[in-house]
Design a protein around this motif. Structure first.
Motif, short mmCIF file in Angstrom:
data_model
loop_
_atom_site.label_atom_id
_atom_site.label_comp_id
_atom_site.label_asym_id
_atom_site.label_seq_id
_atom_site.Cartn_x
_atom_site.Cartn_y
_atom_site.Cartn_z
N GLU A 51 0.82 -1.21 0.00
CA GLU A 51 0.00 0.00 0.00
C GLU A 51 0.86 1.27 0.00
O GLU A 51 0.33 2.37 -0.24
CB GLU A 51 -0.95 0.01 1.20
N GLU A 52 2.16 1.14 0.26
CA GLU A 52 3.03 2.31 0.30
C GLU A 52 3.98 2.39 -0.89
O GLU A 52 4.83 3.29 -0.94
CB GLU A 52 3.86 2.30 1.60
N TYR A 82 -3.65 -6.06 -7.47
CA TYR A 82 -2.29 -5.75 -7.04
C TYR A 82 -1.77 -4.38 -7.50
O TYR A 82 -0.68 -3.97 -7.09
CB TYR A 82 -1.32 -6.82 -7.55
N THR A 90 2.18 -3.36 -8.14
CA THR A 90 3.13 -4.01 -7.25
C THR A 90 3.58 -5.37 -7.75
O THR A 90 4.47 -5.99 -7.15
CB THR A 90 2.54 -4.17 -5.83
#
Length: 515
Positions: free
Chosen positions: A254-255, A309, A312
């Motif tokens: 998420e980062e 996703y 990522t």
């Protein structure tokens, strides 16, 4: 049955990077910075559990094993082949069944004792024991004998040709250990907690949340040591990096975008791991390759990957992941291209006016995997193929995957060394314990065995590529995604490069302490 658990984003990477890249290793006038000695590198790690290289499974366990222990060889990213480590050189017989490794002068354990061929023999035989529980045990199944020829000369005898054995032995799992320390009785501390290593860094001490390493005697390391700071999870490690408490940390999914913009993407790399669905080829539902092709064509796999996703992971179109010398972008060809109209036509060819059978879609219970499964269900029902979702508890999934009751089922694979050799033969060679689809094509078996027996790297690559195309022509799997590793590195860190073992060469890392 290993590696069937859900694969988390953030693990070992595929190819080394010589440094952080760009201008980080140059001064304001563009001149290379002069490496400085000393300083302690702080690395965020999730709970380690063990410091024994033979039991290293997680990314962080492998990272620590690679600092504390040396294997006979190491991975050379420049050639994609093995390079020297504890072994200065090696040679093989013409049939590639006898390998002789010669230890480098001066190789020693952290306690000052010389590393000998007897230590190599002990380390390999310890892993190969059926009850060892080591993730490297099955890689030694073809080893028939390990011989101490001389104190600096060890011979490994195989029962079949294996051209990439030196690359296999580069895995941190095969770090060489001293028998007297492994088998020391109490009150000596357990080896898995306070090991005596053979690598560039030595165990020094541990506190409640930190494992402290120091440069080993005779090490060429520039750093004085490392502090491996234990964090609860990847997210906590990233927070520690943002707060300035560590120099190196993984980034939670998420980062990723934020971290990339803020700290750069130099240490974002593909990972030796993939996600796919396998067909149980022994199930009569999937006897006709056209039905399997209809299923693959009916799934908008790229849309699934984007939705679940984001950026990522990488979409996957075959078996051999990006970053390996044998990788090819589209080994599946048109068979894997999303084409709903063609999928419907194939279903009609196979079943005529009879509705196609319901397909059971099995996966281990996990939020991301459930989302993937539901997206696949929606795609397939859109082309007229009914689907029944069959989530299974993770603790039961390994047994289910080999039960014979599975139909279309979620699988994952993490290679232990950077070669097509640890993707294609384990997953598709007839009789392999990890061949869970039941794939068996004699011509493919012949190609895979020829590749394993081919000493020329270029010819070997072509043989693996040909075998992969033949595998995908039979459509035994639905490829989904290749995972990636996202790591951030502090401004003061120089010479940091990620490796195929999910670690880095700590001997060339240094800290820029100017100002």
């Amino acid at each position: 049955m290993r590696r069937l658990a859900a694969i988390a984003v953030g693990a070992l990477v595929l190819a080394a990077c010589p440094g952080n890249g760009g201008d980080r290793d140059r001064d304001d006038e563009g001149r290379p910075l002069v490496p400085q000695r000393g300083g302690v590198l702080r690395v965020a790690v999730t709970p380690l559990g063990t410091l024994d290289p033979a039991q290293a499974r997680t990314v962080d366990q492998l990272l620590v094993a690679d600092q504390l222990f040396d294997s006979l060889t190491t991975f050379d990213p420049g050639s994609s082949e093995a390079g020297p480590s504890l072994a200065a050189r090696w040679q093989t017989s013409p049939d590639l069944k006898q390998w002789d490794f010669f230890l480098r002068a001066g190789a020693m354990f952290a306690n000052g004792r010389a590393v000998t061929a007897a230590d190599v023999k002990y380390s390999l035989e310890r892993i190969a024991k059926p009850a060892s529980g080591s993730p490297g045990a099955d890689l030694l199944l073809s080893v028939s004998e390990v011989v101490e020829v001389a104190p600096d000369h060890v011979r490994i005898v195989l029962d079949q040709p294996w051209s990439v054995l030196p690359l296999v032995l580069s895995s941190p799992v095969f770090g060489v250990v001293p028998r007297e320390s492994v088998e020391a009785a109490a009150p000596a501390p357990p080896f898995a907690e306070q090991p005596v290593g053979s690598g560039p860094f030595a165990f020094k001490e541990r506190t409640d949340d930190t494992v402290v390493l120091a440069a080993a005697p005779g090490s060429r390391a520039l750093l004085a040591g490392m502090e491996l700071v234990t964090v609860a999870d990847v997210a906590a490690g990233y927070r520690a990096f943002v707060d300035g408490r560590v120099d190196v940390a993984q980034v939670p999914p998420e980062e990723v975008d934020t971290a990339g913009r803020r700290y750069g993407r130099e240490a974002f790399r593909p990972y030796l791991a993939e996600l796919f669905y396998g067909f149980n080829l022994k199930n009569p539902k999937f006897a006709d390759v056209r039905f399997r092709e209809a299923i693959v064509r009916g799934i908008d796999r790229r849309a699934v990957v984007r939705a679940i996703y984001g950026n990522t992971v990488r979409p996957l179109d075959g078996v051999v992941v990006a970053g390996l010398s044998a990788h090819q972008d589209t080994p599946c060809g048109e068979r894997c291209a999303h084409d709903a109209a063609r999928a419907k036509a194939l279903v009609a060819e196979v079943f005529g006016t009879t509705p196609p059978p319901e397909v059971q879609l099995a996966y281990d219970e996990d939020e991301a995997q459930e989302a993937v499964a539901k997206a696949i269900e929606s795609s397939l029902e859109g082309v007229g193929i009914p689907v029944a979702l069959a989530p299974k508890p993770l603790k039961d999934y390994k047994d289910f995957a080999v039960s014979g009751q599975q139909e279309l089922f979620r699988l994952g694979w993490i290679a232990r060394y950077p070669s097509a050799d640890d993707f294609l033969p384990p997953l598709f060679l007839t009789g392999s314990p990890n061949n869970l689809t039941g794939f068996s094509v004699p011509a493919v078996d012949e190609q895979l065995r020829a590749a394993r027996a081919e000493p020329d790297p270029n010819r070997r690559t072509e043989l693996f590529r040909s075998a992969e195309r033949a595998v995908m022509e039979a459509v035994p799997i639905v490829p989904i995604a290749q995972f990636q590793l996202h790591v951030v590195v502090g401004e003061r860190v120089r010479g940091f490069g990620l490796t195929s073992a999910g670690t880095f060469d700590g001997t060339v890392v240094w800290l820029d302490r100017r100002g």
